[in-house]
Design an enzyme around this catalytic site. Structure first.
Site, PDB file in Angstrom:
ATOM      1  N   GLY A 139       0.757  -1.241   0.000  1.00 53.24           N
ATOM      2  CA  GLY A 139       0.000   0.000   0.000  1.00 53.24           C
ATOM      3  C   GLY A 139       0.788   1.292   0.000  1.00 53.24           C
ATOM      4  O   GLY A 139       0.217   2.370  -0.148  1.00 53.24           O
ATOM      5  N   ARG A 147      -6.068   3.077 -15.639  1.00 51.31           N
ATOM      6  CA  ARG A 147      -6.112   3.825 -14.374  1.00 51.31           C
ATOM      7  C   ARG A 147      -6.799   5.198 -14.499  1.00 51.31           C
ATOM      8  O   ARG A 147      -7.584   5.562 -13.628  1.00 51.31           O
ATOM      9  CB  ARG A 147      -4.714   3.968 -13.766  1.00 51.31           C
ATOM     10  CG  ARG A 147      -4.026   2.620 -13.502  1.00 51.31           C
ATOM     11  CD  ARG A 147      -2.800   2.724 -12.620  1.00 51.31           C
ATOM     12  NE  ARG A 147      -3.156   3.056 -11.263  1.00 51.31           N
ATOM     13  CZ  ARG A 147      -3.049   4.242 -10.724  1.00 51.31           C
ATOM     14  NH1 ARG A 147      -2.529   5.234 -11.423  1.00 51.31           N
ATOM     15  NH2 ARG A 147      -3.429   4.460  -9.498  1.00 51.31           N
ATOM     16  N   TYR A 192       0.182  -1.674 -12.291  1.00 47.00           N
ATOM     17  CA  TYR A 192      -1.244  -1.702 -12.616  1.00 47.00           C
ATOM     18  C   TYR A 192      -1.519  -1.121 -14.004  1.00 47.00           C
ATOM     19  O   TYR A 192      -2.513  -0.445 -14.213  1.00 47.00           O
ATOM     20  CB  TYR A 192      -2.063  -0.976 -11.532  1.00 47.00           C
ATOM     21  CG  TYR A 192      -1.831  -1.557 -10.142  1.00 47.00           C
ATOM     22  CD1 TYR A 192      -2.257  -2.845  -9.843  1.00 47.00           C
ATOM     23  CD2 TYR A 192      -1.149  -0.845  -9.149  1.00 47.00           C
ATOM     24  CE1 TYR A 192      -2.021  -3.406  -8.602  1.00 47.00           C
ATOM     25  CE2 TYR A 192      -0.924  -1.397  -7.896  1.00 47.00           C
ATOM     26  CZ  TYR A 192      -1.358  -2.677  -7.630  1.00 47.00           C
ATOM     27  OH  TYR A 192      -1.134  -3.228  -6.391  1.00 47.00           O
ATOM     28  N   CYS A 224     -13.562   2.957 -28.622  1.00 49.81           N
ATOM     29  CA  CYS A 224     -14.845   3.643 -28.778  1.00 49.81           C
ATOM     30  C   CYS A 224     -15.569   3.786 -27.455  1.00 49.81           C
ATOM     31  O   CYS A 224     -16.565   3.112 -27.186  1.00 49.81           O
ATOM     32  CB  CYS A 224     -15.689   2.891 -29.792  1.00 49.81           C
ATOM     33  SG  CYS A 224     -14.839   2.840 -31.364  1.00 49.81           S
ATOM     34  N   GLU A 267       4.145  -6.658   1.785  1.00 53.61           N
ATOM     35  CA  GLU A 267       3.627  -6.999   0.445  1.00 53.61           C
ATOM     36  C   GLU A 267       3.565  -5.774  -0.463  1.00 53.61           C
ATOM     37  O   GLU A 267       2.505  -5.432  -0.984  1.00 53.61           O
ATOM     38  CB  GLU A 267       2.213  -7.580   0.568  1.00 53.61           C
ATOM     39  CG  GLU A 267       2.071  -8.787   1.458  1.00 53.61           C
ATOM     40  CD  GLU A 267       0.596  -9.163   1.710  1.00 53.61           C
ATOM     41  OE1 GLU A 267      -0.309  -8.426   1.256  1.00 53.61           O
ATOM     42  OE2 GLU A 267       0.374 -10.187   2.373  1.00 53.61           O
ATOM     43  N   TYR A 282      -9.948   5.229 -12.089  1.00 55.57           N
ATOM     44  CA  TYR A 282      -9.764   5.915 -10.798  1.00 55.57           C
ATOM     45  C   TYR A 282      -9.536   7.414 -10.952  1.00 55.57           C
ATOM     46  O   TYR A 282      -9.098   8.058  -9.993  1.00 55.57           O
ATOM     47  CB  TYR A 282      -8.525   5.378 -10.053  1.00 55.57           C
ATOM     48  CG  TYR A 282      -8.336   3.897 -10.040  1.00 55.57           C
ATOM     49  CD1 TYR A 282      -9.174   3.074  -9.292  1.00 55.57           C
ATOM     50  CD2 TYR A 282      -7.294   3.305 -10.756  1.00 55.57           C
ATOM     51  CE1 TYR A 282      -8.976   1.705  -9.263  1.00 55.57           C
ATOM     52  CE2 TYR A 282      -7.087   1.940 -10.726  1.00 55.57           C
ATOM     53  CZ  TYR A 282      -7.938   1.139  -9.985  1.00 55.57           C
ATOM     54  OH  TYR A 282      -7.739  -0.206  -9.960  1.00 55.57           O
TER      55      TYR A 282
HETATM   56  N1  LLP Z   1      -1.400  -7.033  -0.698  1.00 55.03           N
HETATM   57  C1  LLP Z   1      -2.718  -7.173  -0.959  1.00 55.03           C
HETATM   58  C2  LLP Z   1      -3.492  -8.175  -0.235  1.00 55.03           C
HETATM   59  C3  LLP Z   1      -3.323  -6.352  -1.934  1.00 55.03           C
HETATM   60  O1  LLP Z   1      -4.611  -6.496  -2.189  1.00 55.03           O
HETATM   61  C4  LLP Z   1      -2.540  -5.395  -2.632  1.00 55.03           C
HETATM   62  C5  LLP Z   1      -3.128  -4.548  -3.651  1.00 55.03           C
HETATM   63  C6  LLP Z   1      -1.170  -5.312  -2.326  1.00 55.03           C
HETATM   64  C7  LLP Z   1      -0.642  -6.127  -1.346  1.00 55.03           C
HETATM   65  C8  LLP Z   1      -0.251  -4.345  -3.014  1.00 55.03           C
HETATM   66  O2  LLP Z   1      -0.654  -3.032  -2.837  1.00 55.03           O
HETATM   67  P1  LLP Z   1       0.306  -1.846  -3.354  1.00 55.03           P
HETATM   68  O3  LLP Z   1       1.577  -1.921  -2.548  1.00 55.03           O
HETATM   69  O4  LLP Z   1       0.538  -2.062  -4.791  1.00 55.03           O
HETATM   70  O5  LLP Z   1      -0.476  -0.617  -3.092  1.00 55.03           O
HETATM   71  N2  LLP Z   1      -5.327  -1.226  -9.411  1.00 55.03           N
HETATM   72  C9  LLP Z   1      -5.194  -0.233  -8.367  1.00 55.03           C
HETATM   73  C10 LLP Z   1      -4.508  -0.774  -7.137  1.00 55.03           C
HETATM   74  C11 LLP Z   1      -5.183  -2.002  -6.564  1.00 55.03           C
HETATM   75  C12 LLP Z   1      -4.476  -2.568  -5.379  1.00 55.03           C
HETATM   76  C13 LLP Z   1      -5.046  -3.888  -5.023  1.00 55.03           C
HETATM   77  N3  LLP Z   1      -4.377  -4.546  -3.950  1.00 55.03           N
HETATM   78  C14 LLP Z   1      -4.452   0.970  -8.945  1.00 55.03           C
HETATM   79  O6  LLP Z   1      -4.097   0.945 -10.120  1.00 55.03           O
HETATM   80  O7  LLP Z   1      -4.272   1.961  -8.261  1.00 55.03           O
END
Ligand code: LLP
Length: 415
Positions: free
Chosen positions: A239, A312, A370, A342, A273, A316
């Site tokens: 995150g 994205r 992403y 389209c 993660e 979003y």
């Molecule tokens: N762990 C779990 C259980 C998750 O669901 C996610 C992301 C991560 C780790 C990694 O999160 P990060 O470090 O990348 O923020 N498609 C969206 C983001 C969706 C994130 C989903 N889960 C975007 O393009 O902003």
């Protein structure tokens, strides 16, 4: 380090000209910098030096084999959410025993494959999932290693679509229910309790929500220990946010200092993660201007990349920087950058001041996370090629899809 920078008036990826990549491999095309991927991984890993930890890269952010390979070679672990991602980790040379399996809807087949591969841990998100996993493990004479993903009910203060740790979210086990479920799990012969897990959201730019959520989790860990249940690891999820525009991301040193403060002297190993933080700014999407269209109210730059390559902005309202590969000295005008799909939502950037001519190459920044991983074949558009730059070399790590491949698995009705 800045992997993407101007050299003699032209944008480069490390020591390779982006214009040369476009010439050779066509557009649209994602370009990644190996040095940038490695630099991000090392800076996080070394910020945590001295604290027992395992960085499990969240494969969903960019699951391309070459990207997984870079992290596997650095000794990284992986966070997967499907049997498909497990297969990718294995194919890329990643270690299943350093792999955690997240997600609310693991199928029986996915669980069996992960048990077979001897993964580090299942991050279990519901009682039903725990029961299914117990049954499957017992049927094969195994014990499934498990963490419960606990929902700490903390607001990560990010986009609602990527908030996961509020009690209204589908993710995780309610905080109040966790102790009872741990007791049940401890009595299941097919389950071996290993840890606890959380993931509160994505693109988080403040430390407060992490502090609050991790403290809640550690409080629970201590209560479980008082009841005689000792955990081996605490997984704080991913995150961590990055800069797309003018966000002020949490410096990695501050993030590490918080984790150090929370975890120093504890017996549990720390698992993380991160997805976006490791890959977002290590990639660009290269695209070429097809047409310029000056309408009565707006100017459109129609480019050859589209929402199927980078969803994205449409999904979003995300903002990605756009940079000309060979900036012109001319006066800038304001353009909406749109693709050939389209749909009115097919835009990559809105109202940007750029000096453009048809044929110009543009780099859409922060496309390492992403982007390709969320791409589709909408409008029967073959997915773009991917190139990884390593110093002065450019490797095609995924060739452009052909149209034939797009319907090779289809069968018309019998005549
Ligand atoms: N762990 C779990 C259980 C998750 O669901 C996610 C992301 C991560 C780790 C990694 O999160 P990060 O470090 O990348 O923020 N498609 C969206 C983001 C969706 C994130 C989903 N889960 C975007 O393009 O902003």
């Amino acid at each position: 380090m800045t992997a993407f920078a101007l050299r003699d008036g032209e944008l480069f990826a490390e020591r390779v000209s982006l214009a040369a990549i476009a010439e050779r491999h066509g557009t649209p095309c994602y370009v990644y910098s190996r040095a940038s991927l490695e630099g991000a991984w090392r800076s996080l890993d070394s910020a945590l030096a001295g604290l027992p930890h395992l960085v499990c890269y969240a494969v969903k952010a960019n699951s391309t084999l070459a990207v997984l390979d870079v992290f596997a070679r650095l000794g990284g672990g992986f966070d997967i959410v499907s049997g498909g991602e497990l297969a990718r980790v294995v194919a890329a040379g990643g270690d299943p025993r350093r792999t955690v399996f997240s997600g609310v809807g693991k199928s029986a087949a996915e669980m069996r494959a992960a048990l077979e591969a001897d993964i580090l841990c299942f991050n279990v998100e519901s009682e039903g999932e725990l029961e299914r996993l117990d049954g499957l493990a017992r049927a094969t004479g195994r014990r499934a290693p498990v963490s419960l993903r606990v929902n700490p009910d903390v607001d990560p203060k990010t986009h609602p679509y990527i908030s996961t740790g509020l009690k209204e979210s589908k993710f995780g086990i309610p905080y109040a229910d966790a102790p009872a479920l741990y007791r049940r799990a401890a009595a299941m012969p097919g389950i071996a309790i290993r840890g606890i897990d959380m993931h509160i959201g994505s693109q988080i730019t403040e430390l407060g929500p992490y502090r609050e959520a991790a403290s809640k989790l550690l409080g629970l860990v201590d209560r479980l220990a008082a009841d005689g249940l000792l955990l081996e690891h605490v997984d704080v999820g991913g995150g961590l946010g990055v800069r797309y525009r003018d966000e002020v991301p949490v410096p990695v040193a501050d993030y590490a200092a918080l984790l150090r403060e929370l975890f120093s002297g504890r017996r549990e190993k720390l698992v993380l993660e991160p997805g976006r933080w490791l890959v977002a700014n290590a990639g660009v999407l290269l695209t070429r201007v097809e047409y310029l269209k000056r309408g009565p109210g707006k100017r459109f730059a129609i480019v050859d990349a589209a929402m199927n390559d980078l969803i994205r902005p449409a999904l979003y309202d995300a903002w990605h920087a756009v940079e000309p590969v060979r900036p012109r000295g001319d006066v800038a005008e304001r353009w909406d950058l749109v693709g050939p799909v389209c749909e009115s939502a097919d835009f990559l950037a809105l109202d940007r001041a750029l000096a453009l001519a048809p044929g110009d190459l543009l780099a859409i920044r922060s496309a390492g996370a992403y982007a390709m991983a969320m791409s589709s074949n909408y409008n029967t558009r073959p997915r773009a090629a991917e190139v990884m730059v390593d110093g002065d070399r450019a490797h095609v790590v995924r060739r452009r899809e052909s149209v034939d491949e797009l319907f090779a698995s289809e069968t018309p009705l019998p005549r």
